[in-house]
Design a protein around this motif. Structure first.
Motif, PDB file in Angstrom:
ATOM      1  N   SER A 115       0.686  -1.340   0.076  1.00 13.73           N
ATOM      2  CA  SER A 115      -0.073   0.057   0.163  1.00 13.73           C
ATOM      3  C   SER A 115       0.779   1.173   0.256  1.00 13.73           C
ATOM      4  O   SER A 115       0.567   2.219  -0.768  1.00 13.73           O
ATOM      5  CB  SER A 115      -1.086   0.028   1.324  1.00 13.73           C
ATOM      6  N   THR A 116       2.056   1.317   0.678  1.00 10.56           N
ATOM      7  CA  THR A 116       2.843   2.372   0.774  1.00 10.56           C
ATOM      8  C   THR A 116       3.548   2.801  -0.496  1.00 10.56           C
ATOM      9  O   THR A 116       3.510   3.898  -1.094  1.00 10.56           O
ATOM     10  CB  THR A 116       4.109   2.144   1.961  1.00 10.56           C
ATOM     11  N   SER A 147       1.089   4.098  -3.098  1.00  9.33           N
ATOM     12  CA  SER A 147       0.826   5.614  -2.717  1.00  9.33           C
ATOM     13  C   SER A 147       1.893   6.295  -3.262  1.00  9.33           C
ATOM     14  O   SER A 147       1.710   7.327  -3.761  1.00  9.33           O
ATOM     15  CB  SER A 147       0.617   5.787  -1.326  1.00  9.33           C
TER      16      SER A 147
END
Length: 567
Positions: free
Chosen positions: A306-307, A310
């Motif tokens: 997810s990091t 982003s």
């Protein structure tokens, strides 16, 4: 299986490896899936094929050997390579009972009788998995010439897609060169079949050493004859499109092998360097499957993925991937580019060399001889109005400055840097001569990574780590009650190593306002690292520990890959 299913089911029942409760559902599953009951039992993980072969060997009063560790070279001459391939058998050594010979099917009495006649002595058969015997034949007899000739429809020259430079020697080959051609092709195809990433051909004083790097570990193969050293090296250089006359300087080339009858090609990057006993050659096998990898296949847990997603969604800034040579940095960058490669975005890369050709992406090859350096290419790329830029490596302050300026003018920039951990990338750029305020305003995130071997899924078994391993991983025995520690026992699938394939462990350092202010104030590396840790950054070892606890890799692998992790 060599025996019929009913006979094998009875053996497995008598040995206590399966029960009647296992067999009835397996029969139903086999009927539904259209294959044998034994195959269904193996697919369900009730027994392994090695267990089945071991049971069959015991019933035939034969020894079972899971791995061939040594062969008497004199005994090897008792059977020709062609017959070893035909009967999938290899003589191991002489003993009191005659000749100990490896066979794959103890119930194939016709083969055993034929081998007894060919060897001309009493046989002491031992049962060995077929794949182990096949690899031993390749290792001890050399490449499978007959198979190679069949593969290229009788013409070994058809295998090569020529890689020639202007002015090179004529590619026409004499008829006498065919054995050398087949030997070189065999070395490459054997390496590809064994999932090797590199082939190392290294001249020693009295031998020509051949090694394959498999899952990051170099493994010795049977040496080619020393007397053929010059012919083998010349053939590789000629095929790679480099000068066979130049033996004093390092050279780089490329080979493409096309497999007739398929759409498959094997690409290799070739590097030569002069040594005391001749030219050493390394051929890097470029696995195009890595081009298809997405972020999940790299080994991220959901939070890290997810990091990264982003970060990839940012409109500008620099994302750096750091680590030593061979840590998978290029594969990670290609996976990132695959993720964001959309028709509405223009992506340009500058690489040295361009290893993989990516569909829909403009790739520029560095050529220092004509002035096409990283910096020169970057300047020209900016006039092409790209949205995303990938720089193979930031090597000097000029390249770093242009990359930073590109990020500050609305471009998303990817690149690599050689540092041991993620926060060190900031101080490395400052040490190169980039102003701290430029670093802090352009860097969005840095990710350090290493590669660790994955536990083989087919022979993985639960195990309890030692106190020493737990201490090294900074784990308390009381805190790992729900952990799934796994260890590969060694099987045909992993060549008895217990590991198959590799995955990444990661340290992701994101730059927020606090980090940015600390960089502007010329904060030290230890201060940067402490602040990042306070904000939740996991170290390489901590990410590795998560994957050990999940059963994906082992404590030994993580400890070895993160020896420099002070935290």
């Amino acid at each position: 299986m060599p025996a019929n299913d009913e006979f094998m089911l009875e053996l497995l029942l008598n040995a206590g490896l399966v029960s009647q409760r296992d067999i009835d559902p397996a029969r139903e599953g086999a009927a539904a899936n259209g294959h044998g009951v034994i195959d269904e039992i193996v697919a369900r993980g009730l027994v392994s094929r090695e267990d089945i072969l071991r049971t069959l060997a015991a019933d035939c009063a034969m020894d079972f050997i899971p791995l061939i560790e040594h062969i008497d070279e004199e005994t090897l001459t008792l059977l020709t390579k062609a017959n070893a391939q035909r009967y999938c058998s290899i003589p191991l050594r002489k003993n009191l009972d005659g000749v100990q010979i490896a066979i794959s099917d103890p119930l194939d009495f016709d083969t055993i009788d034929s081998l007894r006649h060919l060897v001309g002595a009493n046989l002491d058969p031992v049962v060995v998995p077929r794949t182990v015997i096949e690899e031993a034949i390749i290792k001890y007899y050399g490449s499978t010439d007959e198979a190679l000739v069949n593969l290229v429809d009788g013409d070994p020259n058809n295998l090569i897609v020529k890689q020639r430079n202007d002015g090179d020697e004529d590619e026409n080959t004499e008829e006498g060169d065919a054995p050398i051609i087949r030997m070189v092709h065999g070395i490459i195809l054997d390496a590809q079949r064994m999932r090797a990433s590199d082939i190392h051909i290294e001249p020693m004083e009295k031998r020509l050493r051949l090694r394959y790097r498999i899952d990051g570990v170099l493994q010795e193969m049977r040496d080619p004859p020393k007397r053929l050293q010059s012919s083998i090296i010349s053939r590789i250089k000629l095929t790679a499109g480099v000068s066979i006359a130049e033996k004093r300087l390092p050279q780089d080339g490329r080979i493409t092998l096309a497999l007739p009858g398929t759409n498959t090609r094997i690409d290799l990057r070739v590097s030569t360097i002069p040594t005391v006993h001749g030219e050493s050659i390394v051929m890097r096998i470029l696995d195009k499957k890595s081009l298809l990898l997405g972020l999940p296949e790299l080994g991220y847990f959901a939070d890290d993925q997810s990091t990264i997603e982003s970060i990839l969604g940012l409109p500008d800034g620099i994302f750096l991937v750091t680590g030593p040579t061979g840590s998978g940095k290029s594969t990670t960058l290609y996976a990132c580019l695959n993720t964001i490669n959309k028709p509405d975005r223009k992506i340009i890369t500058v690489e040295d060399p361009v290893e993989y050709q990516l569909t829909g992406i403009n790739q520029v090859q560095v050529n220092v001889d004509v002035g096409m350096t990283f910096a020169a290419a970057l300047r020209s790329m900016l006039r092409q109005a790209p949205n995303i830029i990938m720089v193979g490596e930031i090597r000097d302050v000029e390249t770093a400055s242009i990359a930073i300026n590109a990020s500050l003018t609305g471009h998303l920039v990817f690149s690599t840097l050689h540092t041991n951990d993620a926060p060190s990338a900031v101080t490395r750029l400052v040490d190169m001569g980039v102003k701290p305020f430029l670093v802090s305003s352009s860097i969005r995130a840095v990710m350090a990574q290493r590669l660790v071997r994955k536990v083989c899924p087919q022979c993985a078994q639960p195990y309890t780590p030692t106190e020493s391993e737990l201490r090294s991983l900074n784990l308390a025995a009381s805190s790992v009650g729900d952990a799934r520690f796994m260890l590969g026992q060694g099987c045909e699938n992993c060549r008895k190593s217990g590991y198959r394939g590799r995955m990444g462990i990661f340290e992701i350092f994101t730059v927020d306002d606090d980090i940015r202010n600390l960089v502007n104030e010329s904060g030290t590396l230890s201060e940067l690292r402490k602040m990042a840790r306070d904000k939740g950054m996991r170290t390489l070892r901590e990410d590795g520990v998560r994957k050990v606890v999940a059963g994906s890799t082992t404590a030994e692998e993580v400890i070895s890959a993160t020896m420099g992790d002070k935290d």
